[in-house]
Design a protein around this motif. Structure first.
Motif, PDB file in Angstrom:
ATOM      1  N   ALA A 172       0.830  -1.203   0.000  1.00  0.00           N
ATOM      2  CA  ALA A 172       0.000   0.000   0.000  1.00  0.00           C
ATOM      3  C   ALA A 172       0.869   1.261   0.000  1.00  0.00           C
ATOM      4  O   ALA A 172       0.579   2.221  -0.738  1.00  0.00           O
ATOM      5  N   PHE A 204       2.267   1.667  -3.405  1.00  0.00           N
ATOM      6  CA  PHE A 204       1.244   2.138  -4.340  1.00  0.00           C
ATOM      7  C   PHE A 204       1.043   3.645  -4.221  1.00  0.00           C
ATOM      8  O   PHE A 204       0.941   4.356  -5.227  1.00  0.00           O
ATOM      9  N   ILE A 205       1.010   4.137  -2.996  1.00  0.00           N
ATOM     10  CA  ILE A 205       0.857   5.580  -2.782  1.00  0.00           C
ATOM     11  C   ILE A 205       2.067   6.328  -3.336  1.00  0.00           C
ATOM     12  O   ILE A 205       1.932   7.377  -3.984  1.00  0.00           O
ATOM     13  N   TYR A 212      -5.052  -1.918 -14.485  1.00  0.00           N
ATOM     14  CA  TYR A 212      -4.872  -1.187 -13.233  1.00  0.00           C
ATOM     15  C   TYR A 212      -6.095  -0.348 -12.850  1.00  0.00           C
ATOM     16  O   TYR A 212      -6.037   0.387 -11.852  1.00  0.00           O
ATOM     17  N   GLN A 254      -9.543   5.173  -5.986  1.00  0.00           N
ATOM     18  CA  GLN A 254      -8.238   4.748  -5.489  1.00  0.00           C
ATOM     19  C   GLN A 254      -8.263   3.337  -4.900  1.00  0.00           C
ATOM     20  O   GLN A 254      -7.299   2.580  -5.044  1.00  0.00           O
ATOM     21  N   GLN A 297      -8.225   0.929  -7.687  1.00  0.00           N
ATOM     22  CA  GLN A 297      -6.899   0.978  -8.303  1.00  0.00           C
ATOM     23  C   GLN A 297      -5.879   0.198  -7.470  1.00  0.00           C
ATOM     24  O   GLN A 297      -5.037  -0.524  -8.018  1.00  0.00           O
ATOM     25  N   PHE A 298      -5.958   0.365  -6.147  1.00  0.00           N
ATOM     26  CA  PHE A 298      -5.036  -0.380  -5.286  1.00  0.00           C
ATOM     27  C   PHE A 298      -5.285  -1.884  -5.379  1.00  0.00           C
ATOM     28  O   PHE A 298      -4.341  -2.685  -5.405  1.00  0.00           O
ATOM     29  N   THR A 299      -6.547  -2.277  -5.432  1.00  0.00           N
ATOM     30  CA  THR A 299      -6.879  -3.701  -5.577  1.00  0.00           C
ATOM     31  C   THR A 299      -6.313  -4.264  -6.872  1.00  0.00           C
ATOM     32  O   THR A 299      -5.744  -5.361  -6.896  1.00  0.00           O
ATOM     33  N   TYR A 348      -3.763  -2.972  -8.558  1.00  0.00           N
ATOM     34  CA  TYR A 348      -2.304  -2.938  -8.416  1.00  0.00           C
ATOM     35  C   TYR A 348      -1.815  -4.150  -7.626  1.00  0.00           C
ATOM     36  O   TYR A 348      -0.825  -4.815  -8.013  1.00  0.00           O
ATOM     37  N   LEU A 349      -2.506  -4.456  -6.547  1.00  0.00           N
ATOM     38  CA  LEU A 349      -2.150  -5.605  -5.717  1.00  0.00           C
ATOM     39  C   LEU A 349      -2.277  -6.897  -6.512  1.00  0.00           C
ATOM     40  O   LEU A 349      -1.401  -7.776  -6.449  1.00  0.00           O
TER      41      LEU A 349
END
Length: 343
Positions: free
Chosen positions: A21, A24-25, A56, A62, A65-67, A69-70
């Motif tokens: 996380a 990602f930030i 992505y 957000q 997007q993080f999900t 990215y993960l």
């Protein structure tokens, strides 16, 4: 017991999630287009752009997007290097064994030489010898790793010409990579010059390994010394001495197994510093590992390489720290007793 293991696995997953996380930030703060930062494709075609946005979920919020990215990172999709235009996962797989080989050899040096010296410092009745060992370890702990690396390279590489100062092996030897560990690959090679190549690989390994081993070596000496002093003052040791057992037998059979437990725990605590020092050492000696690969990516603003390097090093440190903590709990009788008492 199983609850303890489950908690440690949960801790590893939670810490890894927090690390991803944060990464990602930080990726969103790179001075570049986010699609380029995530994929490494600087000038994507219209089709590639749509694929990146879909992979992505760049048009969503957000959290989504993080999900995404993960999901991409855990599936092994680390993007493409903007410098080499090769898959970052393949590059990481090619440089990781070199870093592991250097780290294992350095750790071996630190333990093999540090533990006996710590025992000598604890049991010697010569105060001058004790103070000399402690002064040496304190000096070694205080020496900056970059200065030590450059000094050793100057003395033994440039002035004396005894040891090579860059690379993993002489380029004249064409060794086919099998495991990625050069010492193993040279011995597995079917070439007629595999023994000279193995000898050359060891020579290339000595200077960076000694430089990297200095920090853990000094800590191992001091922790071993204190642990042996504490153990030798225990009641069961005094009882063994009263029965007439030889000091060496007492030390090997009774004192050392318990004295090495704090050493194991200290290794887990120094992993972060060890990894950061490893990066510096790899750059100094042009060692083809994750550290020099990551620094090269930083210089070239290769954002996918930066992410992959930080992610791999961080996850490896987290995993090894928890693994060493598990080993310490299993080996340490006191911790094991408390563990079973808790259930």
């Amino acid at each position: 017991m199983w609850r303890y293991f489950f908690r440690r696995i949960t801790l590893f997953l939670a810490t890894s999630l927090v690390m991803i996380a944060v990464l990602f930030i930080a990726t969103g703060l790179f001075p570049a287009n986010k699609a380029y930062s995530l994929s490494g494709i600087q000038y994507p075609t219209a089709e590639q752009q749509r694929q990146i946005e879909a992979d992505y979920q760049l048009n969503d919020n957000q959290l989504l997007q993080f999900t995404a990215y993960l999901r991409q990172r855990l599936s092994g999709n680390l993007g493409i290097s903007s410098n080499s235009q090769q898959a970052v996962a393949d590059e990481l797989a090619s440089v990781l064994p070199a870093s592991l080989e250097l780290s294992l050899f350095s750790g071996f040096i630190a333990v093999v030489f540090g533990v006996p010296l710590g025992v000598v410092a604890a049991l010697s009745r010569n105060k001058a010898l004790q103070h000399s060992i402690l002064a040496f370890t304190l000096t070694g702990y205080s020496i900056p790793v970059f200065w030590l690396g450059l000094t050793l390279a100057m003395w033994f590489g440039v002035n004396l010409g005894w040891l090579p100062i860059s690379g993993q092996i002489n380029l004249l030897y064409e060794i086919e990579p099998v495991t990625g560990f050069m010492l193993i690959d040279t011995l597995m090679s079917e070439s007629t010059y595999r023994i000279p190549a193995f000898h050359d690989a060891i020579l290339h390994l000595i200077l960076p390994a000694v430089t990297l081993a200095l920090l853990p070596f000094t800590l191992v000496v001091r922790i071993t010394r204190q642990a042996v002093i504490n153990v030798m003052n225990q009641t069961y040791i005094r009882a063994a001495e009263a029965r007439g057992l030889h000091t060496f037998k007492i030390l090997v059979r009774h004192a050392m197994p318990n004295a090495l437990i704090p050493v194991l725990k200290s290794i887990g605590l120094m992993l972060g510093s060890f990894a950061s020092y490893g990066i510096v050492v790899e750059v100094i000696f042009s060692w083809p590992g994750v550290g020099s690969w990551l620094v090269s990516g930083i210089y070239q603003r290769d954002y996918t390489v930066i992410q992959a390097g930080i992610l791999s090093v961080s996850l490896l440190i987290i995993f090894l720290s928890i693994l060493i903590d598990l080993m310490h709990t299993i080996i340490n009788p006191i911790s094991r007793k408390d563990l079973y008492a808790a259930h």
